[in-house]
Design a protein around this motif. Sequence first.
Motif, mmCIF file in Angstrom:
data_model
loop_
_atom_site.group_PDB
_atom_site.id
_atom_site.type_symbol
_atom_site.label_atom_id
_atom_site.label_comp_id
_atom_site.label_asym_id
_atom_site.label_seq_id
_atom_site.Cartn_x
_atom_site.Cartn_y
_atom_site.Cartn_z
ATOM 1 N N MET A 60 -2.246 5.087 -5.650
ATOM 2 C CA MET A 60 -3.643 5.447 -5.567
ATOM 3 C C MET A 60 -4.223 5.223 -7.124
ATOM 4 S SD MET A 60 -4.547 7.469 -3.187
ATOM 5 C CE MET A 60 -3.481 7.518 -1.950
ATOM 6 N N TYR A 107 -5.170 1.524 -6.225
ATOM 7 C CA TYR A 107 -6.302 1.590 -5.196
ATOM 8 C C TYR A 107 -7.788 1.992 -6.345
ATOM 9 C CZ TYR A 107 -10.074 3.200 -2.297
ATOM 10 O OH TYR A 107 -11.431 3.646 -1.768
ATOM 11 N N ALA A 118 -11.397 -3.579 -4.072
ATOM 12 C CA ALA A 118 -10.499 -2.901 -3.168
ATOM 13 C C ALA A 118 -10.285 -3.839 -1.809
ATOM 14 C CB ALA A 118 -11.285 -1.574 -2.657
ATOM 15 N N GLY A 177 0.783 -1.158 0.143
ATOM 16 C CA GLY A 177 0.014 0.104 -0.265
ATOM 17 C C GLY A 177 0.869 1.226 -0.059
ATOM 18 N N SER A 178 0.204 2.252 -0.156
ATOM 19 C CA SER A 178 0.760 3.700 -0.299
ATOM 20 C C SER A 178 1.527 4.149 0.789
ATOM 21 C CB SER A 178 -0.251 4.626 -1.044
ATOM 22 O OG SER A 178 -0.275 5.754 0.318
ATOM 23 N N LEU A 217 -6.878 -5.575 -0.853
ATOM 24 C CA LEU A 217 -5.783 -4.847 -0.011
ATOM 25 C C LEU A 217 -5.733 -5.483 1.313
ATOM 26 C CD1 LEU A 217 -6.407 -1.092 -1.426
ATOM 27 C CD2 LEU A 217 -4.475 -2.803 -1.919
#
Lengths: 303, 234
Positions: free
Chosen positions: B178, B181, B190, B157-158, B193
């Motif tokens: 992003m 996502y 989603a 993830g970011s 994640l």
Amino acid sequence: MSFREAVESGKFVVTCEVAPPKGVSMEHVKDEAELLRGRVDGINVTDLQAACMRVSSLATCALLKEMGLEPILQMVCRDRNRLALQSELLSAYVLGIRNVLCLTGDHVVLGDHVEARPVFDLDSVSLLQAAQGLVEGQDLAGGELEGAPADLFLGAIVTPGADPVEPQVYKLHNKVRAGARFIQTQAVYDVETFAGFMERVSDVEVPIFPGIVLLKSAGMARYMNANVAGVNVPDGLIKEMAEAGQKDKAAKGEGKKADFKAKTSIDIAGRLIRGLKPRCQGVHIMPLGWGHHVPAVLEAAGL
Amino acid sequence: MIASELKPIDEILGFLGSEERVFVVACDGCSAGCEVSDEEHTAAMVAELEKGGKVVTGMARVDMTCNQGLVALMLMQQMEAVKAAEGIVVAACGVGIQTVAAAVEKPVHPATNSVYAGGFSGLWRSEPRCAECGNCMLDYTGGICPYTACSKSLLYGSCGGPSDGMCEVDPTVECGWMRIYERLAKLGRAERLKDMPPLRNFRNMLPGGERRRTSLWALELVAPEVMEEAEEPR
């Protein structure tokens, strides 16, 4: 009381951050830490913050430990691969350090050695996994430890003001699953926004401590709004700081000494903490060079 | 040329999960040369998918799956079969898989691991890029490579860095995570994640002895002798 005991006791917890110097003059950071003695439950030591070369968080934490303080070692993944990170976790433990905050870290291009090779072999989530593995007696390669750092207390961060916030929420859950037992956040300036975030993550079962960054001027607030991801200083606070700045200017014009900016900043931080207090189990103060004002902030917050 | 290997069929079936109907894209370029997506091996993979209970609604062989226009054309020709599928299995290098993902709003599942591009000179690589990591994560990340799209090559993830969806390293570049996502959210995936895939294995990137014996390595090693022989007077 250790930081872990404070967190687990359910009391309102206060942590504050100090930054090691670029160079070997440790007096300033020691003085700042000394000011916090008895006033906070843990002292975060940043790890080459903003990707600038400095004394390590580990060495500074060890010094604080020697002083009888309670350090929280910050570790970023930018500068070390998984061998070095795990080794440093063990090294911290043998030096008496028990609290670790795991972060990904700013990229090298934001710092003062822009030509350096960024590592990012692990990231915040996998560093937590690695640390939790060590706690349980095993390294990332499955090797068994001769003595496990069983009582390491692991933490992570979140940006409540990120837009969109959903990816942050997914990652927060993964951080907790990976082993985080406490969460500190990016700067918060709006109680309602934070309250909304807390509702959204009400299923997260570890305490979340909102970050309090002292505003130094209206300019700094505007700069953060424009450049720091997930930070939003409301216009009202910027106005208060701008007015304080004008008063300082006027006093200087009359040849008087005044520090309305610091007074206003302390007042804003105190108000914020009092507003946040019913919605969380503690706060994390990031004074960014204004460590000497932290006792006044705590007083203003009624802590 | 990017060298690739076929993923184990169980991993591919694992990606598909409850998706029953799949469309297959096979590249006739590099990965066919690696005997991964040539006609014979693609047919074998399709048979394995069917054995695993999947219905293959159609198949497209694309000369160069890295070519966006060509991919769009081939998929358009089989629009109905593509529409009928819940997901698309792509046997191509990471670039090709990402090209298909960019062309269709359906989950894209890699059938391959791209392992190696070293030793190939004169290669013009445009976006989307493949890091030849040897353990293709494009299923998890919605067909956008986290290693090349994220400036920090993050897998989970970011970071806290993106501002208005742009990267902290270069504000003219979109944050890769992003994009991932948004893509996953658009596909209704989603929730993926929440998964935490295993750590990246950098060893997958080392060309093994086997690969060093391929014709290209041999050419480099043997070439000088060949040249010497050629120079000898008859």
